[in-house]
Design a protein around this motif. Structure first.
Motif, mmCIF file in Angstrom:
data_model
loop_
_atom_site.group_PDB
_atom_site.id
_atom_site.type_symbol
_atom_site.label_atom_id
_atom_site.label_comp_id
_atom_site.label_asym_id
_atom_site.label_seq_id
_atom_site.Cartn_x
_atom_site.Cartn_y
_atom_site.Cartn_z
ATOM 1 N N HIS A 19 12.142 -4.440 2.790
ATOM 2 C CA HIS A 19 11.951 -5.065 4.041
ATOM 3 C C HIS A 19 10.300 -4.683 4.332
ATOM 4 O O HIS A 19 9.796 -3.589 4.030
ATOM 5 C CB HIS A 19 12.777 -4.573 5.031
ATOM 6 C CG HIS A 19 12.733 -2.875 5.351
ATOM 7 N ND1 HIS A 19 11.887 -2.500 6.267
ATOM 8 C CD2 HIS A 19 13.493 -2.026 4.714
ATOM 9 C CE1 HIS A 19 12.249 -1.234 6.433
ATOM 10 N NE2 HIS A 19 13.165 -0.752 5.427
ATOM 11 N N ASP B 144 8.185 3.083 4.273
ATOM 12 C CA ASP B 144 9.634 2.516 4.634
ATOM 13 C C ASP B 144 9.797 1.169 4.504
ATOM 14 O O ASP B 144 9.258 0.394 5.194
ATOM 15 C CB ASP B 144 10.027 3.105 5.733
ATOM 16 C CG ASP B 144 11.410 2.715 6.415
ATOM 17 O OD1 ASP B 144 11.869 3.009 7.462
ATOM 18 O OD2 ASP B 144 11.891 2.127 5.715
ATOM 19 N N GLY B 145 10.301 0.681 3.451
ATOM 20 C CA GLY B 145 10.416 -0.766 3.246
ATOM 21 C C GLY B 145 9.632 -1.345 2.389
ATOM 22 O O GLY B 145 10.139 -2.078 1.267
ATOM 23 N N GLU C 122 15.371 -5.535 9.052
ATOM 24 C CA GLU C 122 16.171 -4.482 8.489
ATOM 25 C C GLU C 122 16.323 -3.131 9.394
ATOM 26 O O GLU C 122 17.220 -2.741 9.685
ATOM 27 C CB GLU C 122 15.463 -3.787 7.053
ATOM 28 C CG GLU C 122 16.437 -2.626 6.288
ATOM 29 C CD GLU C 122 16.336 -1.229 7.072
ATOM 30 O OE1 GLU C 122 15.084 -1.245 7.762
ATOM 31 O OE2 GLU C 122 17.186 -0.731 6.833
ATOM 32 N N GLU C 123 15.403 -3.031 10.158
ATOM 33 C CA GLU C 123 15.031 -1.972 11.191
ATOM 34 C C GLU C 123 15.923 -1.936 12.437
ATOM 35 O O GLU C 123 16.465 -0.978 13.097
ATOM 36 C CB GLU C 123 13.641 -1.361 11.396
ATOM 37 C CG GLU C 123 12.870 -1.274 10.149
ATOM 38 C CD GLU C 123 13.018 0.302 9.843
ATOM 39 O OE1 GLU C 123 14.137 0.978 9.888
ATOM 40 O OE2 GLU C 123 12.439 0.855 9.046
ATOM 41 N N HIS D 120 12.922 2.676 -2.705
ATOM 42 C CA HIS D 120 12.885 3.058 -1.325
ATOM 43 C C HIS D 120 12.575 4.492 -1.372
ATOM 44 O O HIS D 120 12.789 5.316 -2.315
ATOM 45 C CB HIS D 120 13.964 2.867 -0.704
ATOM 46 C CG HIS D 120 13.779 2.888 0.954
ATOM 47 N ND1 HIS D 120 13.210 3.720 1.938
ATOM 48 C CD2 HIS D 120 13.713 1.683 1.817
ATOM 49 C CE1 HIS D 120 13.254 3.066 3.054
ATOM 50 N NE2 HIS D 120 13.325 1.909 2.841
ATOM 51 N N GLN E 225 13.281 9.456 2.335
ATOM 52 C CA GLN E 225 13.632 9.697 3.820
ATOM 53 C C GLN E 225 14.122 10.790 4.037
ATOM 54 O O GLN E 225 14.745 10.835 5.146
ATOM 55 C CB GLN E 225 14.070 8.305 4.309
ATOM 56 C CG GLN E 225 13.332 7.174 4.518
ATOM 57 C CD GLN E 225 14.144 5.894 4.867
ATOM 58 O OE1 GLN E 225 15.077 5.354 4.686
ATOM 59 N NE2 GLN E 225 13.369 5.240 6.046
ATOM 60 N N HIS F 285 20.478 0.919 4.283
ATOM 61 C CA HIS F 285 19.501 -0.092 3.485
ATOM 62 C C HIS F 285 20.204 -1.414 3.122
ATOM 63 O O HIS F 285 21.254 -1.493 3.182
ATOM 64 C CB HIS F 285 19.269 0.529 2.097
ATOM 65 C CG HIS F 285 18.416 1.949 2.197
ATOM 66 N ND1 HIS F 285 17.081 2.148 2.497
ATOM 67 C CD2 HIS F 285 18.958 3.313 1.876
ATOM 68 C CE1 HIS F 285 16.915 3.333 2.482
ATOM 69 N NE2 HIS F 285 17.935 4.039 2.231
HETATM 70 MN MN MN Z 1 14.057 1.125 4.872
#
Ligand code: MN
Ligand code: HGY
Ligand code: MN
Length: 398
Positions: free
Chosen positions: A68, A79-80, A113-114, A178, A181, A344
């Motif tokens: 994303h 992130d994404g 996505e978030e 990804h 995290q 995800h």
């Molecule tokens: Mn993500």
């Protein structure tokens, strides 16, 4: 780094909300890149964005990779975006090799996505896979009361010549790269994570309704203070979710007070509840306790609790996990299997086709933070494993 300019924050992070001007400009940049390597770009009714490298047998279901482009308000550069760009690197590498895969290979950026502008998150992937209906997604409104439908209309105006494709088109397999995290891979000094699955998550929105009144003249016995009731609920939920093994994840990230004026007793509080647990059974127990607990702490106010998303723990198929493992081993890259504590889009693709994920480490495991970072070596390692798995599957004949 180029994409990170779209929504760059003063502290080195990114704020690129779903379907915002910044999101649209990031897509425009990628359309330019796609056309630069002779690939086509298109969208769909939910604002998902695809780049396609045609295979020798375009009628076959494609191999899909991606992630994303939208971010949290104080998000990072990786992130994404990493998953989208690692996928794009695969397309470039295929182009540069002069080889043509049998199946087409597509890179996707899933819409929202978030879930920070429009809740819940993962709207594009859930809608694509049929886990959510178009109608329920299009009607969701952001804090400024703009609906997803209106935001999509702005996207269409901004990118008028982007052809659209139906939802739920056949996909041979989906692999998402990804950042982890979390700090496990970094601590173990391993560049590759084979993601075994994703822990379960239930999200809610609580609306506490009291009555605004004068802060100086209203005696306690006449008050219906929505903030006091809401904070009582949050404290009670925190106690409910506390566990000595520290496995349960409980977060209230959004807490909106109305009218939010210092001398007015709060009339309304809307707050988010995000509960996660690797045991679906425990997640069911905790999620089912939310409404009774909020009601028990409502005091003189009313409370309404809506469950926005319910997602149990899932496992990715062993077939794709072993493909990723073999690719990492072939490339001589240290690797381990691990569960994803973060959510995800691959969650929803897992019900649509064979799905898997590749993790790489990120600095101190930090994410959803402007300091999010990853090393060039790890970024490249993940993209190479992705290329191996995507290429093999793109030549996997029916
Ligand atoms: Mn993500
Ligand atoms: O919340 C999540 O797990 C995802 O990063 N949006
Ligand atoms: Mn995220």
């Amino acid at each position: 780094m180029t994409l990170a300019r779209h929504g760059a924050t003063s502290r080195g992070g990114v704020n690129r909300q779903a379907l915002s001007a910044e999101d649209i400009e990031a897509r425009r940049t990628m359309i330019g890149w796609a056309r630069g390597i002779g690939c086509s770009a298109f969208g769909d009714a939910l604002g998902n964005f695809f780049i396609r490298l045609e295979g020798s047998r375009p009628e076959l279901a494609p191999v899909l990779t991606g992630s994303h482009l939208d971010s949290q308000p104080t998000g990072g550069k990786f992130d994404g975006v990493y998953g989208v760009l690692a996928g794009f690197e695969v397309l470039q590498a295929i182009r540069d090799s002069g080889l043509v895969p049998v199946r087409s290979v597509e890179v996707v950026s899933w819409m929202n996505e978030e879930g920070s502008r429009f809740a819940p998150g993962m709207m594009g992937s859930a809608g694509f896979a049929g886990a959510r209906t178009l109608t329920e997604i299009l009607s969701v409104r952001d804090a400024g009361q703009q609906s997803v439908a209106e935001a999509l209309a702005e996207l269409a105006r901004a990118l008028p010549d982007l052809p659209s494709r139906p939802l739920r088109t056949p996909v041979h397999s989906y692999i998402e790269a990804h950042i982890e995290q979390a700090p496990v891979l970094e601590a173990r000094r391993l560049p590759i994570g084979i993601v075994t699955g994703i822990q379960g998550k239930r999200t809610f929105r609580a609306t506490v309704t009291g009555e605004e009144s004068h802060a100086g003249t209203t005696p306690h016995r006449r008050r219906r203070d929505a903030l006091l009731s809401a904070t009582g609920m949050v404290q009670a939920l925190e106690k409910l979710c506390f566990d000595p093994q520290d496995i349960t994840r409980f977060t209230v990230g959004m807490f909106r007070v109305e009218p939010n004026a210092p001398s007015v007793i709060p009339a309304k509080v809307v707050f988010s509840i995000d509960i996660r647990h690797e045991s679906s059974q425990r997640l069911i127990e905790l999620g089912d306790a939310v409404l009774p607990l909020c009601s028990a702490h409502a005091g003189p106010c009313d409370v309404r609790v809506e469950e926005l998303s319910t997602a149990m723990s899932l496992e990715f198929p062993e077939s794709i996990r072993s493909d990723i493992e073999k690719a990492a081993a072939r490339l001589g890259l240290g690797h381990m299997r691990l569960l994803s504590a973060a959510g995800h889009d691959a969650r929803y693709l897992n019900d649509h086709c064979e799905t898997g994920m590749i993790f790489i480490p990120c600095l101190k495991g930090v994410s959803h933070h402007e300091s999010e970072s990853a090393t060039a070596a790890d970024l490249a390692a993940g993209a190479r494993v992705l290329a191996e798995v995507v290429w093999a599957r793109a030549n996997d004949l029916p």
